[in-house]
Motif scaffolding. Structure first.
Motif, PDB file in Angstrom:
ATOM      1  N   ASN A  20       0.833  -1.204   0.000  1.00 38.63           N
ATOM      2  CA  ASN A  20       0.000   0.000   0.000  1.00 38.63           C
ATOM      3  C   ASN A  20       0.869   1.257   0.000  1.00 38.63           C
ATOM      4  OD1 ASN A  20      -2.984  -0.890   0.517  1.00 38.63           O
ATOM      5  ND2 ASN A  20      -1.711  -2.196   1.815  1.00 38.63           N
ATOM      6  N   PRO A  21       1.532   1.566  -1.128  1.00 43.48           N
ATOM      7  CA  PRO A  21       2.474   2.695  -1.154  1.00 43.48           C
ATOM      8  C   PRO A  21       1.836   4.035  -0.825  1.00 43.48           C
ATOM      9  CG  PRO A  21       2.111   1.831  -3.367  1.00 43.48           C
ATOM     10  CD  PRO A  21       1.453   0.878  -2.417  1.00 43.48           C
ATOM     11  N   GLU A  22       0.553   4.228  -1.137  1.00 43.95           N
ATOM     12  CA  GLU A  22      -0.092   5.506  -0.806  1.00 43.95           C
ATOM     13  C   GLU A  22      -0.216   5.669   0.715  1.00 43.95           C
ATOM     14  OE1 GLU A  22      -3.282   2.510  -0.665  1.00 43.95           O
ATOM     15  OE2 GLU A  22      -1.655   2.839  -2.075  1.00 43.95           O
ATOM     16  N   LYS A  23      -0.397   4.566   1.426  1.00 49.61           N
ATOM     17  CA  LYS A  23      -0.466   4.620   2.894  1.00 49.61           C
ATOM     18  C   LYS A  23       0.920   4.881   3.470  1.00 49.61           C
ATOM     19  CE  LYS A  23      -4.851   3.338   3.143  1.00 49.61           C
ATOM     20  NZ  LYS A  23      -5.918   3.817   3.970  1.00 49.61           N
ATOM     21  N   LEU A  24       1.919   4.325   2.826  1.00 45.12           N
ATOM     22  CA  LEU A  24       3.294   4.569   3.253  1.00 45.12           C
ATOM     23  C   LEU A  24       3.630   6.049   3.093  1.00 45.12           C
ATOM     24  CD1 LEU A  24       5.692   3.010   4.374  1.00 45.12           C
ATOM     25  CD2 LEU A  24       6.480   2.653   2.037  1.00 45.12           C
ATOM     26  N   TRP A  25       3.161   6.651   1.995  1.00 44.44           N
ATOM     27  CA  TRP A  25       3.363   8.082   1.790  1.00 44.44           C
ATOM     28  C   TRP A  25       2.698   8.875   2.923  1.00 44.44           C
ATOM     29  CZ3 TRP A  25       0.237  12.338   1.188  1.00 44.44           C
ATOM     30  CH2 TRP A  25       0.872  13.503   0.764  1.00 44.44           C
ATOM     31  N   SER A  26       1.470   8.487   3.288  1.00 46.77           N
ATOM     32  CA  SER A  26       0.773   9.180   4.376  1.00 46.77           C
ATOM     33  C   SER A  26       1.533   9.045   5.688  1.00 46.77           C
ATOM     34  CB  SER A  26      -0.654   8.639   4.535  1.00 46.77           C
ATOM     35  OG  SER A  26      -1.447   8.971   3.408  1.00 46.77           O
ATOM     36  N   LEU A  27       2.045   7.850   5.967  1.00 43.66           N
ATOM     37  CA  LEU A  27       2.849   7.664   7.180  1.00 43.66           C
ATOM     38  C   LEU A  27       4.091   8.544   7.164  1.00 43.66           C
ATOM     39  CD1 LEU A  27       2.620   3.818   7.745  1.00 43.66           C
ATOM     40  CD2 LEU A  27       1.838   5.609   9.310  1.00 43.66           C
ATOM     41  N   ASN A  28       4.682   8.692   5.997  1.00 49.07           N
ATOM     42  CA  ASN A  28       5.852   9.561   5.875  1.00 49.07           C
ATOM     43  C   ASN A  28       5.484  11.009   6.184  1.00 49.07           C
ATOM     44  OD1 ASN A  28       8.758   9.653   5.093  1.00 49.07           O
ATOM     45  ND2 ASN A  28       7.958  11.107   3.585  1.00 49.07           N
ATOM     46  N   GLU A  29       4.305  11.447   5.733  1.00 51.49           N
ATOM     47  CA  GLU A  29       3.844  12.798   6.048  1.00 51.49           C
ATOM     48  C   GLU A  29       3.595  12.950   7.550  1.00 51.49           C
ATOM     49  OE1 GLU A  29       3.345  15.595   3.804  1.00 51.49           O
ATOM     50  OE2 GLU A  29       4.725  14.220   2.795  1.00 51.49           O
ATOM     51  N   MET A  30       3.026  11.920   8.159  1.00 52.90           N
ATOM     52  CA  MET A  30       2.808  11.950   9.612  1.00 52.90           C
ATOM     53  C   MET A  30       4.151  12.093  10.333  1.00 52.90           C
ATOM     54  SD  MET A  30      -0.132   8.974   9.908  1.00 52.90           S
ATOM     55  CE  MET A  30      -0.573   9.148  11.663  1.00 52.90           C
ATOM     56  N   GLU A  31       5.128  11.334   9.884  1.00 52.16           N
ATOM     57  CA  GLU A  31       6.464  11.381  10.492  1.00 52.16           C
ATOM     58  C   GLU A  31       7.125  12.732  10.254  1.00 52.16           C
ATOM     59  OE1 GLU A  31       9.573  10.099  12.748  1.00 52.16           O
ATOM     60  OE2 GLU A  31       7.740   8.954  12.399  1.00 52.16           O
ATOM     61  N   ALA A  32       7.046  13.238   9.024  1.00 56.44           N
ATOM     62  CA  ALA A  32       7.708  14.492   8.661  1.00 56.44           C
ATOM     63  C   ALA A  32       7.160  15.685   9.442  1.00 56.44           C
ATOM     64  CB  ALA A  32       7.575  14.742   7.158  1.00 56.44           C
ATOM     65  N   THR A  33       5.910  15.618   9.873  1.00 56.53           N
ATOM     66  CA  THR A  33       5.313  16.724  10.637  1.00 56.53           C
ATOM     67  C   THR A  33       5.391  16.500  12.140  1.00 56.53           C
ATOM     68  OG1 THR A  33       3.117  15.734  10.341  1.00 56.53           O
ATOM     69  CG2 THR A  33       3.761  17.454   8.772  1.00 56.53           C
ATOM     70  N   GLY A  34       6.142  15.478  12.559  1.00 53.74           N
ATOM     71  CA  GLY A  34       6.398  15.273  13.984  1.00 53.74           C
ATOM     72  C   GLY A  34       5.427  14.372  14.712  1.00 53.74           C
ATOM     73  N   GLY A  35       4.621  13.603  13.983  1.00 54.23           N
ATOM     74  CA  GLY A  35       3.598  12.788  14.625  1.00 54.23           C
ATOM     75  C   GLY A  35       4.076  11.500  15.266  1.00 54.23           C
ATOM     76  N   GLU A  36       5.228  10.987  14.845  1.00 56.03           N
ATOM     77  CA  GLU A  36       5.746   9.724  15.363  1.00 56.03           C
ATOM     78  C   GLU A  36       4.682   8.623  15.317  1.00 56.03           C
ATOM     79  OE1 GLU A  36       7.754  10.218  19.150  1.00 56.03           O
ATOM     80  OE2 GLU A  36       8.593  12.143  18.504  1.00 56.03           O
ATOM     81  N   PRO A  37       4.169   8.298  14.114  1.00 53.22           N
ATOM     82  CA  PRO A  37       3.108   7.296  14.007  1.00 53.22           C
ATOM     83  C   PRO A  37       3.557   5.908  14.449  1.00 53.22           C
ATOM     84  CG  PRO A  37       4.003   7.790  11.837  1.00 53.22           C
ATOM     85  CD  PRO A  37       4.614   8.776  12.804  1.00 53.22           C
TER      86      PRO A  37
END
Length: 188
Positions: free
Chosen positions: A46-63
């Motif tokens: 699910n690469p689109e979900k991986l992209w979303s997780l990367n956005e969560m990480e990049a904004t400091g969310g620590e998913p």
């Protein structure tokens, strides 16, 4: 929030997997009985979900994974940063609130950011579930999904943890503070 192609390079994927695996292994209390290899395979599919997780990480969310739904066969990620994600603070609740501000508009809104990132804002129930896993938002607060009847009256809800208690508050949806952001949820 710079990549509109919503694909991660192999190097970005490798780096994100290392971060997620390390967090997964260091916080097994959040997801007892789950196995990293199975989660990684699901993410790779699910690469689109991986992209979303990367956005969560990049904004400091620590998913991190907080549960696995046996019926839907989906993993559920929450932002597990100690405080509301730093890259998602000083924002009002939604686009309507942002456009209603006459002066000193924030750069964005929580709902717009979440939509762009491909995630949802935590509900009150999800926020309380997160707080069962640790002590979050001891110095900050986080917008949560607001019932339409409250939003129609100009309000929005947010939560934090003080005095070892989770509090739900209200504010004008157009308000924004340096210590208030939002936490997201993503199902994979």
């Amino acid at each position: 929030m710079k990549n509109d192609q919503r694909n991660l390079s192999p190097e970005q994927q490798k780096e994100l997997f290392e971060i997620l695996k390390d967090r997964f292994e260091n916080n097994m209390n959040r997801h007892e009985g789950l196995h990293w290899a199975e989660l990684q395979a699901k993410l790779e599919a699910n690469p689109e979900k991986l992209w979303s997780l990367n956005e969560m990480e990049a904004t400091g969310g620590e998913p991190d994974v907080v549960t696995y739904d046996q019926e839907t066969k989906e993993y559920v990620f929450f932002d597990c940063s100690a405080e509301s994600p730093k890259g998602r603070r000083s924002i009002c609740y939604d686009r309507e609130a942002l456009e209603a501000r006459k002066k000193h508009k924030p750069e964005n809104s929580a709902m717009d950011m979440a939509t762009y990132m491909g995630i949802e804002i935590l509900t009150e129930e999800e926020y309380r579930k997160l707080q069962e896993l640790g002590n979050f938002d001891l110095k900050t607060s986080s917008w949560i999904q607001t019932p339409e009847r409250i939003r129609k009256l100009g309000g929005a809800l947010f939560c934090d943890r003080r005095y070892d208690t989770v509090f739900v508050y209200h504010n004008g949806a157009d308000s924004y503070y340096g210590a208030r952001g939002f936490r997201g949820v993503l199902t994979v």
